[in-house]
Design a protein around this motif. Structure first.
Motif, short mmCIF file in Angstrom:
data_model
loop_
_atom_site.label_atom_id
_atom_site.label_comp_id
_atom_site.label_asym_id
_atom_site.label_seq_id
_atom_site.Cartn_x
_atom_site.Cartn_y
_atom_site.Cartn_z
N TYR A 63 34.26 -100.21 -35.55
CA TYR A 63 34.91 -101.42 -35.05
C TYR A 63 34.11 -102.03 -33.90
O TYR A 63 33.79 -103.23 -33.89
CB TYR A 63 36.34 -101.10 -34.61
CG TYR A 63 37.03 -102.24 -33.90
CD1 TYR A 63 37.62 -103.27 -34.61
CD2 TYR A 63 37.07 -102.29 -32.50
CE1 TYR A 63 38.25 -104.32 -33.96
CE2 TYR A 63 37.69 -103.33 -31.85
CZ TYR A 63 38.28 -104.34 -32.58
OH TYR A 63 38.89 -105.38 -31.93
N LYS A 82 41.46 -112.09 -30.62
CA LYS A 82 42.12 -111.13 -31.51
C LYS A 82 43.38 -111.76 -32.08
O LYS A 82 44.19 -112.34 -31.36
CB LYS A 82 42.45 -109.85 -30.74
CG LYS A 82 43.00 -108.74 -31.62
CD LYS A 82 43.10 -107.42 -30.89
CE LYS A 82 44.15 -107.47 -29.80
NZ LYS A 82 44.38 -106.15 -29.18
N THR A 84 45.38 -110.08 -34.90
CA THR A 84 46.34 -109.06 -35.33
C THR A 84 45.92 -107.70 -34.79
O THR A 84 44.73 -107.38 -34.78
CB THR A 84 46.42 -109.00 -36.87
OG1 THR A 84 46.73 -110.29 -37.38
CG2 THR A 84 47.48 -108.01 -37.33
N ASP A 85 46.90 -106.94 -34.35
CA ASP A 85 46.65 -105.57 -33.89
C ASP A 85 47.94 -104.78 -34.07
O ASP A 85 48.78 -104.72 -33.18
CB ASP A 85 46.20 -105.57 -32.43
CG ASP A 85 45.86 -104.17 -31.93
OD1 ASP A 85 45.86 -103.24 -32.75
OD2 ASP A 85 45.60 -104.02 -30.72
N ARG A 273 54.57 -105.21 -32.39
CA ARG A 273 53.40 -104.54 -32.97
C ARG A 273 53.76 -103.16 -33.52
O ARG A 273 53.33 -102.78 -34.60
CB ARG A 273 52.30 -104.41 -31.91
CG ARG A 273 51.58 -105.71 -31.61
CD ARG A 273 50.65 -105.55 -30.45
NE ARG A 273 49.98 -106.80 -30.11
CZ ARG A 273 49.33 -107.02 -28.99
NH1 ARG A 273 49.27 -106.07 -28.08
NH2 ARG A 273 48.74 -108.18 -28.76
N VAL A 300 43.56 -104.38 -37.75
CA VAL A 300 43.06 -105.18 -36.62
C VAL A 300 42.29 -106.36 -37.20
O VAL A 300 41.58 -106.23 -38.19
CB VAL A 300 42.15 -104.35 -35.69
CG1 VAL A 300 41.72 -105.19 -34.49
CG2 VAL A 300 42.85 -103.08 -35.23
N TYR A 302 40.22 -110.13 -35.90
CA TYR A 302 39.82 -111.07 -34.87
C TYR A 302 38.93 -112.15 -35.49
O TYR A 302 38.38 -111.98 -36.59
CB TYR A 302 39.11 -110.38 -33.70
CG TYR A 302 37.83 -109.64 -34.06
CD1 TYR A 302 36.63 -110.32 -34.25
CD2 TYR A 302 37.82 -108.26 -34.20
CE1 TYR A 302 35.46 -109.65 -34.57
CE2 TYR A 302 36.66 -107.58 -34.52
CZ TYR A 302 35.48 -108.28 -34.70
OH TYR A 302 34.33 -107.61 -35.03
#
Length: 483
Positions: A63, A82, A84-85, A273, A300, A302
């Motif tokens: 990553y 970013k 989604t996490d 989350r 994840v 971005y």
């Protein structure tokens, strides 16, 4: 005034988004196509996919290697955000137990803040009601003190009625105006008291001495009027001071409510989350996660962006998505058994997509992703907003008096300037109604269309270079088969 960001997310129309941008269809396996939930790419070459699986090295390295390669260097994309996490873990895993403990702490904080916000919103109704009553009373005092006011007499009579009821105790008190009329036979005292209106307390004697009544009645009337005038002067100052402090207290309430809302949002984001609806569905339906095993799913995403030279509107955008199926290894120090956090090993799937997007396209995509998991934040913000809007325009008026720039209600839009009539309209306007021409939206000229096409090509070229270079260099640096 800017629209509420979370309300925009809550009202986001996913169907309308994919009607505009189309939904991507990807070949998952030989001749098997699926919808991915992403905006459609121009061609299959605009998407690259790589899968790496290892149980000896941490996959975090992949990553961060890709992130650094995309954002640094001469051709790096400096704008990164970013999107989604989220993650989930098997119910019996130690990783899930640790995250659940942290989740419980944050949920307790949220419940405490929400209870406080609810109580303070309820108090706002009482404060607005109190201010409304104070304004009503201040109106009586202002009319009573204004000699030129046409309603001065009615205001004076109203204040005298309040004085008799509140200060003297009404007819039950023998020493009150009505009590003396009933008990001591001063039958004319109430009529005189409510009909004589001296401007100030110092002019009471002068006004009463002009009356043609016996001295006993005059003495009692002077006493009552002097007492009333002193009461009126002091209570007028007292009520104005009270309103001033109530306004400040209400403003403090309003600011604290918004402060708590700003404090609660990070907790809600973290909870969203951890309890991501999409990830919880994957936990139930995905065969990659087995309840009895030590396993977790991580997603994840971005976007890196760059504005190519000579471009004005279109950015080169590369959307990087990391889907990880890991086996968390909870490591501890032997001395004291201090927890050091999980070490993730397993499978990582990297998918990069490139787009030529404007700022508006980028913001629309962010809202698409945020609307999936952060609905609860917008719902809470909207419920508080609707509760305050239930107070009407009075809340806004009092906040403005207190010097607060309110964010609750939209300010009235400025009226458009009236266009000056031409001399022809003035000449025949009496007989013929000439309708003004409606302004049509400007159509893009051929020159604009050519410029847009050039910008899209330049953005696509820059995105393709970043995407291919990252893919190629990652494979070479990690000893994978490459050509």
């Amino acid at each position: 005034m800017a629209d509420d960001y979370f309300t925009d997310i809550l009202n986001f129309d996913k169907k309308a988004y994919f009607d505009k941008y189309k939904e991507e269809i990807m070949e998952k396996s030989m001749n098997q196509y699926v919808y991915t939930g992403y905006p459609a790419v121009k061609t299959p070459e605009h998407r690259r996919r790589s899968v790496y699986e290892t149980y000896t090295k941490p996959i975090e390295e992949t990553y961060f290697w890709i992130l650094e390669h995309m954002t640094t260097g001469r051709e790096g994309f400096p704008l990164i955000e970013k999107i989604t996490d989220v993650f989930t873990a098997a119910e019996q895993s130690a990783f899930w137990g640790q995250s659940s403990t942290r989740l419980g702490v944050q949920q307790d904080k949220v419940s405490q803040y929400l209870a406080t916000i609810g109580k303070m919103v309820k108090d706002m109704f009482q404060l607005v009601r109190e201010l409304r009553i104070l304004d009503e009373r201040i109106g009586y005092y202002e009319d009573s003190n204004d000699r030129s006011s046409k309603s001065r007499e009615s205001a004076e009579i109203t204040l005298k009625g309040i004085y008799v009821d509140m200060a003297e105790g009404g007819s039950k008190n023998p020493s009150s105006v009505f009590g003396m009329a009933r008990e001591l036979q001063f039958t004319s005292l109430p009529d005189l008291f409510f009909s004589v209106h001296p401007p100030t307390s110092r002019e009471v004697d002068e006004y009463v001495n002009k009356l043609e009544f016996n001295e006993a009645v005059k003495r009692v009337l002077k006493r009552k009027l002097r007492s009333f005038m002193q009461w009126k002067e002091h209570t007028s100052k007292e009520i104005k001071t009270r309103k001033k402090f109530t306004l400040k207290y209400m403003r403090q309430h309003y600011d604290v409510i918004h402060m708590y809302l700003s404090w609660i949002r990070p907790y809600l984001r973290n909870i969203a989350r951890i309890l991501s609806e999409s990830m919880e569905n994957k936990k139930i339906t995905s065969a990659d996660l087995v309840s009895a095993f030590e396993g977790s799913l991580i997603e994840v995403e971005y976007i890196v962006r760059r504005m190519p030279k000579k471009n004005k509107d279109y950015f080169a955008c590369v959307l990087a998505t990391f889907i990880m199926r890991t086996r968390p290894d909870m490591s501890y120090h032997q001395e004291g058994y201090r927890h050091q956090g999980p070490l993730h090993t397993g499978k990582i799937e990297v998918i990069t997509r490139r787009y030529a997007w404007t700022e508006e396209d980028f913001q629309n995509y962010k809202k698409l992703r945020a609307a999936e998991d952060f609905e609860i934040i917008g719902r809470i913000d909207r419920s508080v907003k609707e509760a305050m809007e239930g107070l009407g325009n009075e809340l806004q008026k009092y906040l403005e008096e207190a010097g607060e720039e309110t964010m609750l209600m939209e300010k009235r839009k400025k009226e458009p300037k009236k266009q000056k009539k031409k001399w022809v309209n003035n000449l025949v306007g009496t007989f013929i109604t000439i309708k003004p021409k409606q302004e049509k939206p400007k159509k893009k000229t051929k020159k604009d269309l050519v410029r847009i096409e050039k910008e899209k090509k330049a953005a696509d070229k820059a995105g393709a270079f970043c995407q291919w270079l990252t893919y190629k260099n990652y494979k070479k640096s990690h000893g994978f088969l490459s050509w």
